[in-house]
Design a protein around this motif. Structure first.
Motif, short mmCIF file in Angstrom:
data_model
loop_
_atom_site.label_atom_id
_atom_site.label_comp_id
_atom_site.label_asym_id
_atom_site.label_seq_id
_atom_site.Cartn_x
_atom_site.Cartn_y
_atom_site.Cartn_z
N ILE A 1 -7.90 0.37 -4.78
CA ILE A 1 -6.67 -0.09 -5.42
C ILE A 1 -6.96 -1.38 -6.17
O ILE A 1 -7.96 -2.06 -5.92
CB ILE A 1 -5.54 -0.30 -4.39
N LEU A 2 -6.06 -1.73 -7.08
CA LEU A 2 -6.30 -2.83 -8.01
C LEU A 2 -5.12 -3.79 -8.05
O LEU A 2 -3.96 -3.40 -7.88
CB LEU A 2 -6.55 -2.28 -9.42
N ALA A 3 -5.44 -5.05 -8.29
CA ALA A 3 -4.43 -6.08 -8.51
C ALA A 3 -5.05 -7.17 -9.38
O ALA A 3 -6.25 -7.45 -9.29
CB ALA A 3 -3.95 -6.67 -7.20
N CYS A 4 -4.25 -7.77 -10.25
CA CYS A 4 -4.72 -8.85 -11.12
C CYS A 4 -4.01 -10.16 -10.78
O CYS A 4 -2.89 -10.16 -10.26
CB CYS A 4 -4.47 -8.52 -12.59
N LYS A 5 -4.68 -11.27 -11.10
CA LYS A 5 -4.10 -12.60 -10.88
C LYS A 5 -4.33 -13.46 -12.11
O LYS A 5 -5.37 -13.37 -12.77
CB LYS A 5 -4.77 -13.29 -9.67
N ASP A 6 -3.32 -14.29 -12.38
CA ASP A 6 -3.45 -15.35 -13.39
C ASP A 6 -3.90 -14.81 -14.75
O ASP A 6 -4.80 -15.38 -15.39
CB ASP A 6 -4.42 -16.44 -12.90
N LEU A 7 -3.31 -13.71 -15.19
CA LEU A 7 -3.66 -13.19 -16.50
C LEU A 7 -3.15 -14.13 -17.60
O LEU A 7 -2.05 -14.70 -17.50
CB LEU A 7 -3.05 -11.80 -16.70
N VAL A 8 -3.95 -14.27 -18.63
CA VAL A 8 -3.61 -15.15 -19.75
C VAL A 8 -3.10 -14.31 -20.91
O VAL A 8 -3.81 -13.42 -21.40
CB VAL A 8 -4.83 -15.98 -20.19
N ALA A 9 -1.87 -14.58 -21.34
CA ALA A 9 -1.29 -13.84 -22.45
C ALA A 9 -1.90 -14.31 -23.77
O ALA A 9 -2.18 -15.50 -23.93
CB ALA A 9 0.22 -14.02 -22.48
N PRO A 10 -2.11 -13.39 -24.71
CA PRO A 10 -2.67 -13.80 -26.00
C PRO A 10 -1.73 -14.70 -26.80
O PRO A 10 -2.17 -15.46 -27.66
CB PRO A 10 -2.91 -12.46 -26.72
N VAL A 11 -0.46 -14.60 -26.53
CA VAL A 11 0.54 -15.43 -27.20
C VAL A 11 1.36 -16.16 -26.14
O VAL A 11 1.79 -15.55 -25.15
CB VAL A 11 1.47 -14.57 -28.09
N ARG A 12 1.53 -17.45 -26.31
CA ARG A 12 2.27 -18.25 -25.34
C ARG A 12 3.69 -17.70 -25.16
O ARG A 12 4.34 -17.27 -26.10
CB ARG A 12 2.32 -19.70 -25.80
#
Length: 707
Positions: A44-55
C-alpha cells in the motif's frame, strides 16, 4: 526505454510461468517466497509533504505503478491508485498486488510516479506505448507530473518492518517534492501491537492508520480451494484498504478470473446433444412400419435431426480449434462458431480481512445474457420464437400428435424418471438377494423398503396419462391400427395371440403391436407388477421371522431412559440458531415479495434482496446483463461495498469513496478494457439520468465506446 501498459491484450493479463522467466539469458533471478496460490507481493502507498507546482493549489493526486523487468529493462505500466483530492498528504485506499502467476523477482524494479490530476474526466484515457522522450511529459491528458521514486522488490522485502520511505524527485533527479511510503501487506497477517499513526484529512474525516493483530483463521487453510484454482486462469487482482466504523482498517483483495470451463462445458454439451439426437433418430427408426402419412412425418423428423447433428458437429470442430481459450469477449457475441460459449464469463471474488471478524469470501459469477446473439433480435426473442413454433406445429401434420409445452416438459420428466428408476430397481433387487443370503434382518428390511419405494415410483411413472396417450397415438399410426372397445374380462392376452403368433421379439416389439389397441391390457401389466411385489414382501417377512426371532426382544430394560429421546427433547444451540436463520429468511422473502408486487420503476431493492437471500441459502450468485460489462459492473461493485458496510463495518463516510475506487481502478474497469480495448463504461449522459444514484459510474469512467 520502451513504455508498455499491462493488460491490453485481447485475453487480458497473461503472465509467463516462473519456469519460463526464472532463467532468462543465462541470468539467475531470485524468486519471492510465498504460499501456494497466494499473491507474490502486495503493498500500500501513502505520500507526505507533497509540493504543489503552483502555490496555494490543492493537489488531487494519484500514483502510477510501473515495473522494470530485469531481463528486458523495459518499463511496463502496471496499475494506478485512485485520485485523492485536496491534500498534500494523501493516503491511498487502492494498493498494488502481483498475483502468483506474475513474473516478479527480488531484482525486479518498481517505479512509482505521482501525478496531479487536473481533470478526472480525462484521467482514464491511457496511452499504451509512449516514447522515452515523452514518458514524463506533462502533456498527458488531464494530469501533470509531480515526482517519482523507484526501488527493487528485494529492498522492500528485506527492509525493517517491510516498509520503505522514498524521496520523490523531479524528472531530472534534482528537486525533492515529497516522500512516498511503501508498506508490504499480507492478508491475515497484520502487524502486532501499535504502529505509528499516519493521519490523513479526507473530506474532513480523520483516519488513523493503525494495524492490530486479531490472529484470524486462514481462509485458504480453512477452505479447500484446490479444485477451484484448477479451473481458474488469468486472474486480475486488486488490493484495497478501507476504514471501519471504529477507525481501524480492513483489507480487501478483489480478484476476477476466467474459467477453462467456458469452452470445456459447451464442447461437452454439444457432444451430448449429438449423442441424444442420434439416439432419438434410432428410436424413431425402430418404431416399426407406419402408415404413409406418419412415415412421411418420420422422414421429415429424421432429416431435421440429421441437419442438427451436422450443425453440432461443425461447431464442435471449430471449438476444438480454440485450444487454450478460456474467454469470449462481448465483441464476439455475434460469432456463430462461438454461439455456445458464454459471453464474458468470470468468477469475481472478494476476500475481506477485517479487525475482530473472521476472514470472509464472497463470490459472484458474472456472465453475459444467455441469449442467441448470433440470430439477432429482428425475429423476436425466445418466447416469440417458441410461440411461432407451437403455432406451426398445431397447423401442420403434427397436430395429431401435438403436445403443449407443459405436456412436453411432463413427458421429458416421465422419461427421465423411468430411465433413472429402472437400473435402481435392478440394483435394489440384487441387494435384497444378498441380504437374504447373509440372513441379515435389518438389511432385508432396508433393501425391501428401498425396492418397494422405487417400484411404486416406477409404476406411478408408467401409469401417467401421457403414456397412455402416446401408446394410443402409436397404435393409431400403424397400418391397419384399430381402436376397439376393451375386451371383456374373460378374454386373455394368450387368446388374442393364438391366431397370429408374433415374430421373435425385437426392440420395437417390446410393446405388443397387434392391430387392436387393448387399453385394459396395459392396466393388467401393472396389476401383475403389484402382485409380484406383494409376493416378494411376503417372502421377506417369512425370512425375517425365521432369522430375526431372537433379536426382537432386545431393548432398554429397567425403565432406562432412551438417550436419543432425551436429545430430541432438549433443543441444541445449533438448532436455535437455525430457527433464527429461518425466521430471518422468511422476513427477507416476504420483503422480496412485497417489492416485486410494488408498482415502482427501477426498483433495485429487488436485486439486493435476491442476492442476500441467495447468500443466506449458500446459493451460487450470478449477475448478468447483455454483455456482463457495464451494468453488471455497477451491480457487482455496489453489492461488494454494501457487504463491507453491512457485514464488516465499513465507515459510512467512506462508502462512496470505496465504490469509486472499485469502479475506477478495480477489476471491473479491467474487464471493460479486456472486452473493448478501452477503459470506458458504455454509458451516455441520457442513460445515466435514468440510473438510480448508486448505479452511476464515477466521473471520467464512462463515455462513447465501440462495444
Amino acid at each position: 526505454m520502451e513504455i508498455k501498459e499491462e493488460g491490453t491484450s485481447e485475453e487480458g493479463q497473461h503472465f509467463l510461468s516462473t519456469a519460463q522467466t526464472n532463467d532468462t539469458g543465462g541470468t539467475q533471478f531470485t524468486s519471492i517466497q510465498k504460499s501456494a496460490n497466494e499473491p507474490q507481493l502486495e503493498f500500500i502507498l501513502a505520500c507526505k509533504d507533497l509540493v504543489a507546482p503552483v502555490r496555494d493549489r490543492k493537489l488531487n493526486t494519484l500514483v502510477q505503478t510501473s515495473v522494470i523487468h530485469p531481463a528486458e529493462q523495459s518499463l511496463t505500466r502496471y496499475s494506478s491508485t485512485e485520485v485523492v483530492e485536496g491534500t498534500k498528504d494523501p493516503l491511498f485506499l487502492t494498493g498494488v498486488i502481483f498475483p502468483s502467476e506474475y513474473p516478479i523477482y527480488e531484482e525486479t524494479k518498481i517505479k512509482l510516479t505521482v501525478y496531479d490530476v487536473k481533470d478526472k474526466s480525462h484521467d482514464t484515457v491511457r496511452t499504451s506505448v509512449l516514447s522515452e522522450r515523452n514518458k514524463e511529459s506533462p502533456s498527458e491528458v488531464g494530469r501533470s507530473f509531480l515526482g517519482c521514486a523507484s526501488f527493487k522488490v528485494g529492498e522492500l522485502l528485506k527492509s525493517k518492518e517491510q516498509l520503505l520511505s522514498l524521496s520523490l524527485r523531479t524528472s531530472d533527479g534534482g528537486k525533492v517534492v515529497g516522500t512516498i511510503e511503501v508498506t508490504v501487506v499480507k492478508m491475515g497477517e497484520i502487524e502486532d501491537g501499535e504502529a505509528d499513526h499516519i493521519t490523513t484529512d479526507v473530506q474532513g474525516q480523520k483516519c488513523a492508520l493503525v494495524y492490530e493483530c486479531t490472529d484470524p483463521e486462514s481462509v485458504n487453510g480453512k477452505d479447500n480451494l484446490s479444485f477451484l484454482n484448477a479451473v481458474l486462469k488469468n486472474p486480475v487482482c486488486k488490493l484495497y484498504r478501507f476504514p471501519t466504523s471504529d477507525n481501524k482498517w480492513m483489507q480487501i483483495r478483489e480478484q476476477m478470473s476466467e474459467s477453462i470451463l467456458s469452452f470445456h462445458i459447451p464442447k461437452e454439451l454439444i457432444s451430448l446433444h449429438i449423442k441424444e439426437d442420434l439416439c432419438r433418430n434410432q428410436e424413431i427408426k425402430e418404431l416399426g412400419e407406419l402408415s404413409p402419412h406418419w412415415d412421411n412425418l418420420r422422414k421429415n423428423v429424421l432429416t431435421h435431426c440429421d441437419e442438427m447433428v451436422n450443425m453440432y458437429q461443425d461447431i464442435l470442430t471449430e471449438l476444438s480449434k480454440e485450444t487454450g481459450s478460456s474467454f469470449k469477449s462481448s465483441s464476439s457475441k455475434g460469432d456463430k462458431t462461438l454461439e455456445f460459449v458464454p459471453v464474458n464469463l468470470h468468477l469475481q471474488r472478494m476476500h475481506v480481512h477485517s479487525p475482530h471478524l473472521k476472514d470472509a469470501l464472497y463470490d459472484v459469477i458474472t456472465v453475459g445474457a444467455p441469449a442467441a446473439h448470433f440470430q439477432g433480435f429482428k425475429n423476436g426473442g425466445l418466447r416469440k420464437l417458441l410461440h411461432r413454433f407451437e403455432t406451426e406445429r398445431r397447423n401442420t401434420g403434427y397436430q395429431f400428435i401435438y403436445y403443449s409445452p407443459e405436456n412436453t416438459a411432463k413427458a421429458k420428466e416421465v422419461l427421465s424418471n423411468i430411465n433413472q428408476l429402472q437400473p435402481l430397481i435392478a440394483t435394489h433387487a440384487d441387494l435384497l438377494l444378498n441380504s437374504a443370503s447373509q440372513h441379515s434382518p435389518d438389511s432385508l428390511k432396508n433393501s425391501l423398503k428401498m425396492l418397494s419405494e422405487k417400484t411404486e415410483l416406477f409404476v406411478h411413472a408408467f401409469k401417467d396419462q401421457l403414456v397412455r396417450s402416446a401408446l394410443l397415438a402409436l397404435y393409431t399410426a400403424r397400418p391397419g391400427g384399430i381402436l376397439k372397445k376393451p375386451p371383456s374380462p374373460k378374454s386373455s392376452p394368450e387368446e388374442s395371440h393364438s391366431q397370429d403368433q408374433p415374430p421373435p421379439m425385437r426392440r420395437q416389439d417390446s410393446i405388443p403391436h397387434h392391430s387392436d389397441y387393448d387399453d385394459e391390457e396395459w392396466d393388467r401389466v401393472w396389476a401383475n407388477v403389484g402382485k409380484s411385489l406383494n409376493c416378494v414382501i411376503a417372502m421377506v417377512d417369512k425370512l425375517i421371522e425365521r432369522d430375526g426371532g431372537s433379536e426382537g426382544s432386545s431393548g432398554n430394560k429397567d425403565g432406562e431412559k432412551d438417550p436419543s429421546l432425551a436429545d430430541s427433547i432438549t433443543p441444541h444451540p445449533r438448532d436455535i440458531s437455525h430457527f433464527q436463520e429461518q425466521n430471518d429468511l422468511k422476513g427477507l422473502l416476504e420483503n422480496l415479495h412485497q417489492n416485486i408486487q410494488a408498482k415502482k420503476r427501477k426498483n433495485v431493492e429487488i436485486m439486493w434482496l435476491a442476492a442476500t437471500i441467495c447468500r443466506k441459502l449458500n446459493g451460487i450468485r450470478f449477475t448478468c446483463c447483455k454483455s456482463a460489462k457495464d451494468r453488471t459492473s455497477m451491480s457487482v461493485t455496489l453489492e461488494q461495498c454494501s457487504i463491507l458496510r453491512d457485514e464488516h463495518q465499513l465507515h459510512k463516510d467512506f462508502f462512496i469513496r470505496a465504490l469509486d475506487c472499485m469502479r475506477r481502478e478495480g477489476c471491473r474497469i479491467e474487464n471493460v478494457l479486456k472486452n473493448i480495448k478501452c477503459r470506458k463504461y458504455a454509458f451516455n449522459m441520457l442513460q445515466l439520468m435514468a440510473f438510480p444514484k448508486y448505479y452511476r459510474p464515477p466521473e471520467g469512467t464512462y463515455g462513447k465506446a465501440d462495444t
